[in-house]
Each structure stands twice: as structure tokens, then as C-alpha cells.
Write an enzyme that holds these catalytic residues in place. Structure first.
Site, short mmCIF file in Angstrom:
data_model
loop_
_atom_site.label_atom_id
_atom_site.label_comp_id
_atom_site.label_asym_id
_atom_site.label_seq_id
_atom_site.Cartn_x
_atom_site.Cartn_y
_atom_site.Cartn_z
CG MET A 131 19.59 -68.53 63.52
SD MET A 131 18.11 -67.62 63.06
CE MET A 131 18.84 -66.15 62.40
N GLY A 132 21.19 -70.68 59.53
CA GLY A 132 22.07 -70.75 58.39
C GLY A 132 23.34 -71.50 58.72
N GLY A 173 22.68 -74.47 61.50
CA GLY A 173 21.43 -74.50 62.25
C GLY A 173 20.34 -73.80 61.48
CG ASP A 230 16.61 -67.19 70.00
OD1 ASP A 230 15.98 -67.85 70.86
OD2 ASP A 230 17.12 -67.69 69.00
CB ILE A 251 32.95 -73.36 62.64
CG1 ILE A 251 32.37 -71.98 62.29
CG2 ILE A 251 34.40 -73.46 62.18
CD1 ILE A 251 33.12 -70.81 62.95
#
Length: 746
Positions: free
Chosen positions: A20-21, A18, A132, A15
């Protein structure tokens, strides 16, 4: 990922992906629930120091227990993969919402901002800084709840060099990692220069997000990371009021304070911002007008099919239907920001100004007095310029809306005349055909109405109102497709969204119903009609307290809104506060004595209070009279079955069965009508027919929960044959997990 199972999680679908994984939707086979699994990049997972750092920070984030922070269930590794199991948030990212909507309504932005600051404030109090905050790290659920993602993870992302970034990539800014963490357009000045950051850094990033929600653009922009960084360090953002002059100044001031370059000039933490936002008087904020297409919306019976018979009282959706039933949506001419006048004088307006002013009134017909103002504006204008078809079309819509408010058939006659004039003057004007179709729908002539809507759609294939009008005359997948087209062609219009929500309610798709109504409320935050619908949806989810809260807000905006009173009575009814319910129902009848449903609701409520049986009989008498008047104008099986129920409850069994005999049950698949038939048969002592009608209603999708809660069926539920019907219903449930079976509004 080779295997479809890791640890005790069954992977379902990817789903997200990016820096970050990768994020997968998965099922926790131990607890039988869906979760989100985030797998960290291999470079991170294989670095011992980063693994230790990751576990330390993830544990800190998992300790946060707040409704506006995504819940972390587990931090673990299996098969060489380091992953986090977290709450699966159903909704869309704030970044996706902003890409579609650009700027948000001030009230909606403030609501999201409060929730975002509540979550961030909880983190700040726990000594955690997000580092962030950006729209893609904020989720908006279908229910309008804000969820903050990725606490403490951003500092683990691999570095991204400016040379690797193309300007077009800034549609989704990349996260910069290493000693400096964050996403460039949302970073605070102290983040950029590598200083120690604290809560005030998150405050700055939040200010960037709030600025973007209010204006539709970021405050600091550049064609490269370097240019954006220079702007963040040295430039002042463009004034919000220069971009959107209608913004509330206190909200602008809060945004400006968040964006101060010096940390000590900002708010100390997010909790302080939340307090400031809550202190704002949002009731005075007005929704901006939208420049929409030149066509007229039609609404034929907004009835989201009611359910709990014991409260035919209820569903705001149904009640709202009476307020809006057979009503059209409005003609669309471009609207100036100053289009809504503060006085009703219209005798000397030009044709263009009259159309502009009437459009502004009809666009927000939910506001008290706007329909009368539209009529007062259009009547003299159409008299002076009888050859203008658009004026006649707009006037026809205004008359239909007036009929919806008063049930006075004289307004229907006027609406039909105006619609025919519009078509006669200019047969190629789609709005004229829509106006005539509205009048025909309200007069109980669906086939003729459908023909006019089709003609309007032929003339203007992108007509949202024509598609909406046809949707109300269709059923099933065809109706849903037409509703969605209406929303697509009028994306900033609350009416087609509200009608689509009614469709979802009738189909027992209550989560979609509530989500769609929240969307509509974003477009018109002060719309008491939408609030009434939303309260109905919450009510059907047994969220009585929240439903009552929504209705209290509606009544604060309009104390004379009868639908809110009758639905507040419904909420009180289901809280067991019957005397409070009676007072609310009586107020509704006082405000709108011409609504049969209000009287029927009042009668049902009186029946629950000892000593009020006589008042119940009188209330049913009024409901019966008013239903008969409606049937004379619009013959309808649902209305007739409602009449039969009222007669049965009044003791007139012969009359009830006579009315029911006129309903073609053999051909009728409407679950509401079938359920009402079962009530009538049970009240008239015909158990066999009551069971047969009930079984058909349940097979058609009627809620077993509603059947179980219906007091008139208490004796029937003790019949052995009922147990077989209930068992069959449970076996045949095919709805998604977590969705109550067969729920619908009566």
C-alpha cells in the site's frame, strides 16, 4: 523521499512499508502533533482515474468517527506525492501480537473481537465495506484499544501474481488488487470469485481473524494462493475445539457462523456480532494453565511507590504490594489441563501429583483459598518424602504467600525452615535457593536474599524467578534489565509483568505501567490483583471513572477482595464522593484488619468528612500500631517515614520527629520518603526543612501534580520560596511530550 518536509509535515522516521505504500512518522508543524503519513505508490498517484477513486473512498473513510477506527486527518498531495495524514497509533499490530503469542486467551480474544466489530459495525452502518480485514490491518494500542486501519485503500494496490509469491511469504499475506481485492487467506468466497461484496464479506474475514486469535492458526491454509483459494471455496476449517479444547462453546459457535460459505448464512453485519459477543457470560471462562520452567518467583514488596499523600489511601499498586509484598512467585512444573483439583484431599497423592497440584494452586495464588490448598497439598507430601527438595521449596513459597496474606510471623519462620531444608537436601536445585531467598527477603535480610538469588541464577541462568528476585533488590537501569529478563524467561507469566509494571510506576512511566498491566491481564483475565494494579495506574492518570469500573469488575469476581475496596474508596474520594469512599474504606478494614495502609487510608478519608475527626484519630492509632509491627520485622525508611506521618497527623509531633530522625535523609534518594519527610516537617511547623525536603523530593522525580493536590501543603504552597521550587521543577522537566512531569505513587 528526498526532502524531510512535505506540506506542513516534518518527516521523523519510516515506520512501515508494504504494497500500500510507505508510512512515515511525522510532526504536524501547524498543530504540533505527531501523525502517520501514508504515501501511495507512484503508479497509483499518477493514474488520474485511480486518484479520483482514491480521493472519493478516502473521503468516505475519513467521515467515520469511531474510537476503534484510525482517524484520517487529511488527504492531500504535495511535491507530486499523494498522501494521507492520519492518527499515529502507538502499539503493535495484531499480526505481530499473534506471531509472538500464537493464540490469545478467550477473554482477550473476545474483548478484541468486540472492539473490532464495533468499528466495523460503524463502517457498515455508514455503507462502507472494508474488504481487507486481517491482523496486519488491526492495531492494538498500549492501552488495549483496537484500531482498524486502511479503510477503502486495499482496492488500490497493484496486482500480485501467484508466480511472484513464495510460500514463505505467507507469514505476511500479500494483498491482491484489481477487480478482486483482499488478502487471500482472509478473503470471503464471494470476494474470490469477483462477486459484489457487502458487510457479510467483512463478517467472513473477521471470522478468519477471530479463528486465528483463538487457535493460533488460520482456518484455510495452503502452500500457494491457489491451494488456499480452493480451501476457502470448498473446505471446512478444522474444528476449533479439536485445536483448543478449553475454548468456550458459545464463542466457537459465533466463529463458525461467521465462516459460513454462503453469505446469507452469516451474521448480516459486524454490529450483530458485537451484540452476540457482549451477551456471552465471560465471567465463567477460565484461563488455561501454562507449562513453565521449574523455578520459584519472588516478589519483594510490590510497592509501586505511592503518590497523592492526601490519599495514602490509594494506589492499588501500593495496596497490592501489601497483599503480595515480600511474596515469591511460584515453582514451575509442567501443568496438565486437569491439574487444578476440585477438592483439597491430598493425603494419598504421589510426589509428582502433589507437586503438580501445588503448582496449579500457586500459579494462581491470587484466587481465594489457593494458598491454603497448596499448603494442605504439600505438607503431607513433604512429610512422606522428606528427601525431596522440590517439595520443601514449593512449601516454602506457599508459607511466604501465607505470611503476605496474614502478617503472621509464624509463617515466615516456617518458610525459612522449608527453604533451608530444600537447600540442605539438594544444594544444586535453583528453586530451593529461590525459596530460601524469598523467606529472607520477607524477613528483612536483603543481602542474604541477594546471595541466594545469585546462587539460583548461577545454577539456572534462564531462571525468571531468580532474575525477578534480584530486580527487586536493585535499582535504576540494572533493575529494569533484570525485570525484562524475568519477563523474557517467563513470557506467559503474569507476575514478572506485574512487577515490571510496578517498576514503571515508581519511575513515573505511567503509560508503560498501564500497557504492561494490560498485558498481564491478557495472561490472567480473572486476576483481581492485576486489576487492582491497573486501577492504580488509571487513577494516577486521573481516569477515575475507568479505575472505578475496573475495581467494580474485580469485586464482582471477588467481593471479599480488600485491596479492591480500598482502591474503590480512593476512586470515590477523588470523585468527591467522600461518604461512599468512607464506606468502601471501612469495608476494606473489615476484611483485612491487619493492613496498616488500609487504616491509614481510612484515617485520611475520615479527615475529609465533618464530624468524623474522632474516627480519624482511631484509624491512625491502628495504622501506627501495625506499622510498628512491620518495622520490627522489616526495618525500612519508607515504612518509618509513613509512621512519622501518621504520628504527626495524630498530634504526636515529638514522636513523628523522633521517627524521622532515624531516616538517613542525607543519603536517601527515594522520592516517596523525602516527600513524606516534607509532610512531617510541615505538620510540625518547620517550614524551612519542609521546603528543603520537598525540593529534594521533586528533584528526585516526585510529581508536581501530587504536590499541588496535597491538602497538608496548602499553606506551604503560598510561601514565596515554594514558587521558586515549582518554577525550577517546570524548567527541569525532560520527559516526553504529553507525559505529566514527576508523577509517582506514594
Amino acid at each position: 523521499m528526498v526532502s524531510d518536509t512535505i506540506s506542513h509535515y516534518k518527516l521523523i522516521e519510516k515506520i512501515g512499508k508494504g504494497g500500500m505504500g510507505v508510512v512515515w512518522k511525522a510532526r504536524d508543524t501547524l498543530l504540533d502533533r505527531e501523525v502517520a503519513l501514508k504515501f501511495l505508490p507512484e503508479a497509483t498517484a499518477s493514474d488520474p482515474s485511480r486518484r479520483e477513486r482514491f480521493f472519493r473512498e478516502a473521503k468516505a473513510a475519513s467521515a467515520l468517527n469511531h474510537p476503534n477506527i484510525v482517524t484520517i486527518y487529511e488527504i492531500n498531495s504535495a511535491d507530486g506525492c499523494l498522501f494521507i495524514a492520519m492518527e499515529l497509533v502507538r502499539g503493535r499490530s495484531l499480526s505481530g501480537l499473534l506471531r509472538k503469542r500464537k493464540r490469545l486467551m478467550p477473554g482477550v480474544a473476545a474483548d478484541y473481537a468486540v472492539q473490532l466489530c464495533d468499528g466495523l459495525g460503524a463502517a457498515h452502518r455508514a455503507g462502507i465495506v472494508h474488504r481487507d480485514i486481517k491482523p496486519s490491518n488491526v492495531m492494538v494500542t498500549h492501552e488495549g484499544l483496537i484500531k482498524i486501519l486502511d479503510f477503502g485503500l486495499a482496492k488500490l494496490t497493484a496486482p500480485v501474481h501467484e508466480a511472484d509469491v513464495h510460500p514463505a511469504d505467507f507469514a505476511e499475506p500479500l494483498t491482491v488488487a484489481g477487480t478482486v481485492v483482499g488478502t487471500v487467506p482472509y478473503m470471503s468466497p464471494e470476494q474470490i470469485v469477483g462477486d459484489t461484496v457487502g458487510p457479510r464479506s467483512d463478517v467472513f474475514s473477521f471470522g478468519v481473524v477471530l479463528y486465528e486469535m483463538l487457535s493460533g492458526q488460520r482456518p484455510f491454509q495452503g502452500s500457494s494462493n491457489a491451494e488456499t483459494i480452493r480451501a476457502l471455496l470448498a473446505a471446512d476449517p478444522p474444528s476449533l475445539l479439536s485445536i483448543a479444547a478449553d475454548l468456550p462453546e458459545p464463542l466457537v459457535a459465533i466463529t463458525q457462523k461467521c465462516l459460513q460459505k454462503r453469505p446469507d448464512a452469516r451474521y448480516p453485519d459486524a454490529g450483530e456480532i458485537a451484540a452476540q459477543l457482549r451477551a456471552l457470560d465471560r465471567k465463567t471462562w477460565q484461563s488455561p494453565m501454562f507449562d513453565l520452567s521449574t523455578v520459584t518467583m519472588t516478589v519483594r514488596g510490590l510497592l509501586p511507590a505511592p503518590t497523592r499523600k492526601r490519599h495514602v489511601l490509594l494506589a492499588a499498586a501500593t495496596v497490592l504490594a501489601l497483599a503480595l509484598a515480600l511474596v515469591g512467585g511460584y515453582l514451575r512444573w509442567p501443568i496438565r489441563k486437569d491439574a487444578v483439583p476440585t477438592h483439597p484431599v491430598a493425603a494419598h497423592l504421589t510426589t509428582a501429583d502433589a507437586l503438580q497440584r501445588a503448582q496449579a494452586y500457586l500459579q494462581r495464588y491470587d484466587r481465594k483459598g489457593n494458598v491454603d490448598r497448596a499448603i494442605a497439598t504439600l505438607e503431607p507430601a513433604s512429610g512422606r518424602d522428606a528427601s525431596n527438595a522440590a517439595l520443601h521449596a514449593a512449601l516454602g513459597e506457599a508459607y511466604v504467600r501465607k505470611y503476605a496474606q496474614t502478617s503472621d510471623k509464624n509463617w515466615l519462620k516456617k518458610a525459612t525452615e522449608s527453604g533451608r531444608k530444600a537447600v540442605a537436601v539438594n544444594t544444586d536445585l535453583a528453586a530451593g535457593h529461590v525459596a530460601l531467598a524469598m523467606a529472607m527477603s520477607a524477613s528483612g535480610r536483603p543481602k542474604e536474599a541477594a546471595g541466594e538469588f545469585e546462587r539460583a541464577r548461577d545454577l539456572n541462568p534462564l531462571s525468571g524467578p531468580a532474575h525477578l528476585g534480584l530486580a527487586k533488590l536493585r535499582s535504576g537501569q540494572e533493575a529494569e534489565r533484570l525485570y525484562q529478563k524475568a519477563v523474557q524467561y517467563s513470557p506467559d507469566d503474569w507476575i514478572p509483568l506485574t512487577e515490571l509494571a510496578g517498576f514503571y510506576s515508581r519511575a513515573a512511566r505511567y503509560d508503560e505501567n498501564i500497557a504492561t498491566l494490560r498485558h498481564a491481564l491478557q495472561l490472567a483475565p480473572d486476576n483481581v490483583y492485576v486489576m487492582a494494579f491497573l486501577a492504580a495506574g488509571l487513577h494516577l492518570r486521573d481516569q477515575y471513572e475507568e479505575a472505578a469500573d475496573v475495581l467494580q469488575h474485580a469485586l464482582a469476581l471477588d467481593p471479599a477482595y480488600a485491596s479492591a475496596w480500598t482502591n474503590l474508596g480512593t476512586a470515590r474520594y477523588f470523585q468527591g464522593r467522600y461518604l461512599d469512599a468512607v464506606r468502601a474504606m471501612e469495608r476494606a478494614v473489615e476484611l483485612a484488619p491487619g493492613r496498616y495502609l488500609y487504616w491509614g487510608n481510612l484515617g485520611d478519608t475520615y479527615r475529609r468528612v465533618a464530624g468524623m475527626e474522632g474516627k480519624a484519630a482511631e484509624a491512625y492509632k491502628q495504622a501506627i500500631r501495625l506499622v510498628r509491627e512491620r518495622l520490627a520485622v522489616t526495618p525500612d525508611d519508607f515504612l518509618r517515614s509513613s509512621l512519622a506521618v501518621y504520628l504527626a497527623k495524630s498530634g504526636d509531633e515529638t514522636g513523628a520527629l523522633s521517627e524521622l530522625a532515624q531516616v538517613d535523609q542525607a543519603q536517601n534518594s527515594d522520592m516517596r520518603t523525602l516527600f513524606k519527610a516534607s509532610l512531617v516537617y510541615e505538620l510540625t511547623q518547620d517550614r524551612d526543612k519542609a521546603l528543603k525536603a520537598l525540593a529534594r523530593a521533586i528533584r528526585a522525580g516526585y510529581s508536581m501534580r501530587e504536590v499541588t493536590n496535597e491538602p497538608e501543603l496548602a499553606a506551604l504552597r503560598r510561601d514565596a520560596r515554594y514558587a521558586a521550587i515549582a518554577s525550577a521543577a517546570v524548567r527541569n522537566v525532560k520527559q516526553p511530550a504529553g507525559t505529566p512531569a514527576f508523577r509517582n505513587i506514594k
